[in-house]
Design a protein around this motif. Structure first.
Motif, short mmCIF file in Angstrom:
data_model
loop_
_atom_site.label_atom_id
_atom_site.label_comp_id
_atom_site.label_asym_id
_atom_site.label_seq_id
_atom_site.Cartn_x
_atom_site.Cartn_y
_atom_site.Cartn_z
N ARG A 148 33.60 -0.40 -117.51
CA ARG A 148 33.49 -1.51 -116.55
C ARG A 148 34.72 -2.42 -116.57
NH1 ARG A 148 30.54 1.16 -113.85
NH2 ARG A 148 28.30 0.82 -113.57
N LEU A 149 35.23 -2.76 -117.77
CA LEU A 149 36.40 -3.64 -117.82
C LEU A 149 37.60 -3.02 -117.12
CD1 LEU A 149 37.87 -6.19 -118.79
CD2 LEU A 149 38.29 -5.05 -120.99
N LYS A 150 37.78 -1.71 -117.27
CA LYS A 150 38.94 -1.04 -116.65
C LYS A 150 38.84 -1.10 -115.12
CE LYS A 150 40.88 0.28 -120.49
NZ LYS A 150 42.07 -0.41 -120.98
N MET A 151 37.63 -1.01 -114.61
CA MET A 151 37.45 -1.10 -113.15
C MET A 151 37.80 -2.51 -112.67
SD MET A 151 36.66 0.67 -110.42
CE MET A 151 37.84 -0.19 -109.40
N LEU A 152 37.36 -3.52 -113.41
CA LEU A 152 37.73 -4.89 -113.03
C LEU A 152 39.25 -5.07 -113.08
CD1 LEU A 152 35.06 -7.22 -114.74
CD2 LEU A 152 35.09 -6.33 -112.39
N GLU A 153 39.88 -4.51 -114.12
CA GLU A 153 41.33 -4.63 -114.24
C GLU A 153 42.04 -3.93 -113.08
OE1 GLU A 153 42.32 -6.82 -115.92
OE2 GLU A 153 41.46 -6.94 -117.91
N ALA A 154 41.50 -2.80 -112.67
CA ALA A 154 42.11 -2.09 -111.54
C ALA A 154 42.02 -2.96 -110.27
CB ALA A 154 41.40 -0.75 -111.32
N HIS A 155 40.88 -3.62 -110.07
CA HIS A 155 40.77 -4.54 -108.92
C HIS A 155 41.76 -5.70 -109.06
CE1 HIS A 155 37.37 -2.65 -107.02
NE2 HIS A 155 36.48 -2.98 -107.93
N ARG A 156 41.86 -6.23 -110.28
CA ARG A 156 42.76 -7.36 -110.53
C ARG A 156 44.22 -6.97 -110.28
NH1 ARG A 156 43.47 -12.07 -111.45
NH2 ARG A 156 43.94 -12.31 -113.66
N ASN A 157 44.61 -5.82 -110.87
CA ASN A 157 46.02 -5.40 -110.77
C ASN A 157 46.42 -5.10 -109.33
OD1 ASN A 157 46.22 -5.72 -113.48
ND2 ASN A 157 45.88 -3.55 -113.97
N ALA A 158 45.46 -4.70 -108.54
CA ALA A 158 45.76 -4.43 -107.13
C ALA A 158 45.62 -5.69 -106.28
CB ALA A 158 44.80 -3.34 -106.62
N GLY A 159 45.30 -6.82 -106.92
CA GLY A 159 45.19 -8.08 -106.18
C GLY A 159 43.89 -8.22 -105.41
N ARG A 160 42.93 -7.37 -105.70
CA ARG A 160 41.66 -7.46 -104.96
C ARG A 160 40.72 -8.51 -105.53
NH1 ARG A 160 42.51 -1.59 -104.96
NH2 ARG A 160 41.27 -1.43 -106.86
N LEU A 161 40.82 -8.76 -106.86
CA LEU A 161 39.99 -9.80 -107.49
C LEU A 161 40.91 -10.85 -108.09
CD1 LEU A 161 37.24 -7.87 -109.53
CD2 LEU A 161 36.88 -9.29 -107.50
N ASP A 162 40.45 -12.12 -108.08
CA ASP A 162 41.22 -13.17 -108.76
C ASP A 162 40.67 -13.36 -110.18
OD1 ASP A 162 38.99 -14.81 -108.68
OD2 ASP A 162 39.70 -16.00 -106.98
N GLY A 163 41.23 -14.32 -110.91
CA GLY A 163 40.88 -14.52 -112.32
C GLY A 163 39.44 -14.99 -112.52
N ASP A 164 38.81 -15.50 -111.46
CA ASP A 164 37.39 -15.87 -111.53
C ASP A 164 36.48 -14.72 -111.09
OD1 ASP A 164 37.85 -18.46 -112.39
OD2 ASP A 164 38.19 -19.16 -110.33
N LEU A 165 37.09 -13.56 -110.90
CA LEU A 165 36.36 -12.38 -110.42
C LEU A 165 35.73 -12.61 -109.05
CD1 LEU A 165 34.81 -11.07 -113.77
CD2 LEU A 165 36.94 -10.39 -112.64
N ARG A 166 36.51 -13.31 -108.22
CA ARG A 166 36.13 -13.42 -106.81
C ARG A 166 37.06 -12.53 -106.00
NH1 ARG A 166 32.52 -17.20 -105.24
NH2 ARG A 166 31.91 -18.73 -106.80
N TRP A 167 36.53 -11.90 -104.96
CA TRP A 167 37.35 -11.06 -104.09
C TRP A 167 38.40 -11.91 -103.39
CZ3 TRP A 167 36.78 -6.18 -105.16
CH2 TRP A 167 35.53 -5.67 -105.52
N THR A 168 39.59 -11.38 -103.28
CA THR A 168 40.65 -12.06 -102.54
C THR A 168 40.65 -11.53 -101.10
OG1 THR A 168 42.27 -10.34 -103.03
CG2 THR A 168 42.09 -12.15 -104.62
N ALA A 169 41.37 -12.22 -100.25
CA ALA A 169 41.49 -11.73 -98.86
C ALA A 169 42.15 -10.36 -98.84
CB ALA A 169 42.28 -12.73 -98.02
N ASP A 170 43.07 -10.10 -99.80
CA ASP A 170 43.76 -8.81 -99.84
C ASP A 170 42.81 -7.64 -100.07
OD1 ASP A 170 46.13 -10.01 -99.43
OD2 ASP A 170 46.80 -9.94 -101.53
N ALA A 171 41.68 -7.92 -100.71
CA ALA A 171 40.72 -6.84 -100.99
C ALA A 171 40.25 -6.19 -99.69
CB ALA A 171 39.52 -7.40 -101.75
N PHE A 172 40.31 -6.96 -98.62
CA PHE A 172 39.78 -6.45 -97.35
C PHE A 172 40.91 -6.30 -96.34
CE2 PHE A 172 36.77 -9.29 -99.54
CZ PHE A 172 35.92 -8.31 -100.02
N GLY A 173 42.06 -5.84 -96.84
CA GLY A 173 43.19 -5.58 -95.96
C GLY A 173 43.78 -6.85 -95.38
N GLY A 174 43.69 -7.95 -96.15
CA GLY A 174 44.28 -9.20 -95.68
C GLY A 174 43.50 -9.85 -94.56
N ALA A 175 42.29 -9.38 -94.34
CA ALA A 175 41.48 -9.93 -93.23
C ALA A 175 41.12 -11.38 -93.50
CB ALA A 175 40.22 -9.11 -93.07
#
Ligand code: NAD
Length: 354
Positions: A327-354
């Protein structure tokens, strides 16, 4: 009956969903999840959420009362669900595991929900040498994850539950096959390692005690909690969920897996630091209160199903401890790709910058 399950798109959720669909065929099942691991399916032929009548996307930290409209029962699984994630994301662990669960309980009580089931953990006993721990014994949580669980239990005890029968299920460490398998759990790790590499690397000297429960038996315990009346255990109950016969030392688990996978060898790390998580748990209260919902799986069957499930997936990743099966590695993969922020909230980038 309308049942809301939060955190249903993880490891336990798919098995629980199938079970609830089977035992409550008329119930309306609503899933709610933020979807960190939604794409981490393992051997699923159809979406595990298909058994739910509706699947809602959202963050448990942001829910409002509309989510609870017409709901009869709530199962709160949503969590940052282990020690390594809790250590890396301590603030989010507290906010999700305690803050959001408590808010969910308050909104549920206010809207007349009859049953609230909270997924707690035996890790609240932490380092507990000696006799098996009962619910009334002192606790010794060692991690942010374990603290988040016991603080939630205490807050649920202190709040005005307005007649809502509340059950905190202190689950043993989960194991077993799921359509979203996790390999960051002791037995699952051993079976995966034996299948992929014919070797089991135990990160300790094998002496720690670790009670286990198969996910299928966790689902049966949730069913019991959904049916429980206050006469059976009181309006608020914390109960250890597992079976005395499933209190194992880590070395016995590794050896049981080796025996089930031809050619698998076990390596212990004799130089390891003593494990700070070792406890035996007394499951006597659960056996008295829930005689018809006791664990039915055996260790051998859990191992066999895991082996069969992994082989059916063609699993051969000997390096899985670095993979998104953790599970931690999956969160890190989201983080490293900019999809999740440090509070584990989705960023706009997670959805193609929408
Ligand atoms: N697996 C175990 O060994 C074990 C043992 C004891 C207790 N539990 C508890 O059982 C529950 C389920 O465990 P699991 O193994 O399925 O964990 P998991 O990590 O596989 O699933 C947890 C789910 O919660 C969701 N979630 C996390 N934060 C969220 C948020 N802010 N909003 C909405 N959804 C969110 C995740 O997306 C995920 O789908 C957890 O509460 C866990 O602490 C698990």
């Amino acid at each position: 009956m309308k049942i809301l399950v939060t955190g249903n798109q993880g490891y336990v959720g798919p098995v629980l969903g199938r079970h609830l669909r089977r035992v409550f065929p008329q119930a309306r099942l609503i899933g709610f999840d933020t979807g960190y691991f939604a794409l981490c399916t393992t051997g699923a032929a159809v979406s595990p959420e298909r058994v739910y009548d509706a699947q809602l996307n959202g963050d448990a930290r942001d829910i409002d009362a509309t989510l609870l409209q017409g709901v009869d029962a709530v199962v709160a699984l949503a969590a940052i669900s282990n020690d390594p994630m809790g250590a890396t994301y301590e603030a989010a662990t507290d906010a999700v595991n305690r803050g959001a669960s408590l808010r969910l309980a308050e909104l549920a009580a206010a809207s007349g929900v009859g049953r609230f089931v909270f997924a707690s953990s035996c890790s609240v006993y932490g380092f507990a040498p000696g006799a098996a721990r009962k619910e009334s014994d002192p606790l010794n949580p060692q991690t942010a994850y374990a603290r988040s669980k016991i603080e939630t239990e205490r807050a649920l005890a202190a709040m005005d539950r307005q007649g809502m029968t509340t059950t905190c299920l202190r689950f043993a460490t989960a194991c077993g096959m799921s359509e979203r398998l996790r390999l960051d759990l002791a037995l699952n790790d051993f079976v995966a390692s034996a299948v992929a590499a014919r070797r089991i690397i135990v990160l300790s000297d094998g002496s720690p005690w670790r009670p286990l429960i198969d996910v299928a038996d966790m689902a049966r315990a949730v069913e019991w909690a959904l049916l429980r009346t206050p006469e059976n255990g009181g309006p608020l109950l914390s109960v250890n969920v597992g079976a005395d016969s499933w209190n194992h030392q880590v070395r016995d688990l590794a050896e049981a897996v080796a025996a089930a996978v031809p050619g698998a060898q076990v390596n212990f790390n004799q130089a390891a630091q003593p494990d700070t998580r070792s406890y035996k748990v007394d499951f006597g209260l659960f056996s008295r209160l829930a005689p018809n919902h006791q664990p039915e799986m055996t260790l051998a069957r859990s191992i066999a199903r895991l082996k069969q499930g992994l082989e059916a997936m063609g699993f051969d990743d000997a390096n899985f401890r670095a993979s998104t099966y953790m599970r931690l590695k999956m969160l890190e993969a989201h983080r490293n790709a900019g999809r999740l922020d440090g509070d584990l909230r989705w960023t706009a980038d997670a959805f193609g910058g929408a």
